[in-house]
Design a protein around this motif. Sequence first.
Motif, PDB file in Angstrom:
ATOM      1  N   GLU A 176      -6.238   9.292  -0.940  1.00  0.00           N
ATOM      2  CA  GLU A 176      -7.488   9.918  -1.383  1.00  0.00           C
ATOM      3  C   GLU A 176      -7.219  11.336  -1.896  1.00  0.00           C
ATOM      4  OE1 GLU A 176     -10.210   8.392  -1.725  1.00  0.00           O
ATOM      5  OE2 GLU A 176     -10.000   6.585  -0.509  1.00  0.00           O
TER       6      GLU A 176
ATOM      7  N   ILE B 249      -5.310   5.091  -6.434  1.00  0.00           N
ATOM      8  CA  ILE B 249      -6.465   4.196  -6.275  1.00  0.00           C
ATOM      9  C   ILE B 249      -6.015   2.862  -5.681  1.00  0.00           C
ATOM     10  CG2 ILE B 249      -8.178   2.845  -7.542  1.00  0.00           C
ATOM     11  CD1 ILE B 249      -8.348   5.247  -9.510  1.00  0.00           C
ATOM     12  N   ARG B 250      -4.915   2.335  -6.197  1.00  0.00           N
ATOM     13  CA  ARG B 250      -4.386   1.063  -5.680  1.00  0.00           C
ATOM     14  C   ARG B 250      -3.979   1.207  -4.219  1.00  0.00           C
ATOM     15  NH1 ARG B 250       1.098  -1.100  -6.305  1.00  0.00           N
ATOM     16  NH2 ARG B 250       1.056  -3.344  -5.866  1.00  0.00           N
TER      17      ARG B 250
ATOM     18  N   GLN C 170      -6.931   1.217  -1.898  1.00  0.00           N
ATOM     19  CA  GLN C 170      -7.516  -0.110  -1.724  1.00  0.00           C
ATOM     20  C   GLN C 170      -6.723  -0.967  -0.740  1.00  0.00           C
ATOM     21  OE1 GLN C 170      -7.435  -1.368  -5.815  1.00  0.00           O
ATOM     22  NE2 GLN C 170      -9.475  -0.531  -6.289  1.00  0.00           N
ATOM     23  N   LEU C 171      -5.421  -0.698  -0.635  1.00  0.00           N
ATOM     24  CA  LEU C 171      -4.545  -1.535   0.184  1.00  0.00           C
ATOM     25  C   LEU C 171      -4.331  -1.004   1.598  1.00  0.00           C
ATOM     26  CD1 LEU C 171      -1.830  -2.346  -2.523  1.00  0.00           C
ATOM     27  CD2 LEU C 171      -3.521  -3.942  -1.585  1.00  0.00           C
TER      28      LEU C 171
ATOM     29  N   GLY D   3       0.815  -1.203   0.000  1.00  0.00           N
ATOM     30  CA  GLY D   3       0.000   0.000   0.000  1.00  0.00           C
ATOM     31  C   GLY D   3       0.850   1.254   0.000  1.00  0.00           C
TER      32      GLY D   3
ATOM     33  N   ARG E  40      -3.764   6.244   3.797  1.00  0.00           N
ATOM     34  CA  ARG E  40      -5.027   6.157   3.061  1.00  0.00           C
ATOM     35  C   ARG E  40      -5.577   7.557   2.770  1.00  0.00           C
ATOM     36  NH1 ARG E  40      -9.151   2.285   2.919  1.00  0.00           N
ATOM     37  NH2 ARG E  40     -10.939   3.099   1.761  1.00  0.00           N
TER      38      ARG E  40
END
Length: 450
Positions: free
Chosen positions: A438, A421-422, A425-426, A397, A434
Amino acid sequence: MRITCRALVFLLLLLASMVPIESAAQDEKISFIRDDEVESTIRRFATPLFEAAGLDASGVRIYLVNDPRLNAFVAGGQNLFINTGLILRSKSANQLMGVIAHETGHIAGGHLARTQDAMRNATAQAIIAMVVGAAAAAASGNPNAAAAGMLGGAGLAQQSVLQYSVGQESAADQAGMRFLDRTGQSAKGLLEFFEILEGEELLSAARQDPYLRTHPLTQQRMDIVREHVEHSRYKSSADTPEFAELHAMMTAKLAAFINPPGQTLGQFKESDGSVPARYARAIAYYRIPDLAKALPLVDGLIRERPDNPWFEELKGQMLFENGRIGEALAPYEASVRLKPSSGLLRIGLAQAMIESNDSKLTKRAIGELTEAVRSEDRNPLGWHLLAVAYGREENFGMSALSLAEEALSGGDRKTAAQQAIRAAQLLPPGSPGRLRAEDLKATARLKDRD
């Protein structure tokens, strides 16, 4: 010369679709130098002038252009660009500070804002968008190919950025002289620079240095500066010993990295035992390469100046680029210990740690790079190495997040959005990584719409 973040590092930057101001403007190839010592020296000279102008010195970005011609300009707001040719042809810190004072006058006078219609696409983003391939080449383990690309200019184009009016030039002169007075510096260096330019006025436009073409010089301007020098209380002020040595070290280093080694050895002869001359010869021998002569010279400099981080950095670079990575770690670590505020030095240390393939050093490399990108947030190599290090730790991530940062710093919005985006998700919901992913998704998409 390596395309990595080490002593005299060249990163290719993209100059995107700039609009010519002069009808006779021709495409020019351009590359930029990244070097902590040279940047620190220019910053040391410029900061008092920025402050005298009422500017936030930390908000003015300084870029070093690898070009042998005389030129300096400001663009996109508070961004100062200085050619290596200007630095190398300057005979003193005072001459260089005179030019910086003048350019600071343009910033403080808002001259860029008044010419935005003419500049159109010549924004800071167009000028300083980094080519991701520079970082990829550096990480590929093939520095010779990367250096060849840099020396060839990689097809990057630069057209005329800005042409000031005579009135704006005069106003910048007046402001620059005030800033020099406020810092106790003589304007003699600015006058000497004008005298150099005056000798080129009879040359054809194609043979003139670009500074003269974009900064029109008149006899009246020269007379005003000469009058100011004659009546200034700082007329006879000379460079301080600190500034004189900083200038000598900077010009010796630049000359040694830019010019052929034979030329450097001819300029800085063995009979010259000064620190700048030995520094230049050490670089020249390293570039040949002849480490049997280069290493003793740099070791002598380190013994004489144990508090100099750039001598340690140079030794690390010599060893690293000759396959002695394990031996390179100690001098790189010493360089960071001596100047922990330098993101470039931390990136150099981290790359040596990563390329040592010692798994025990991976976490330390992540720590160095995390700190480095706080100040080097536009440096693709720093982000690329961070992605590699996180990948080795199987933190995919954060690796994806670092790749998104690398892509965005290089102007690749599509890849930045994909990797963000990846990463989102991780990475765990609510985690700092995170949230940053975003933000990057939104930023990349917004820029893409623009």
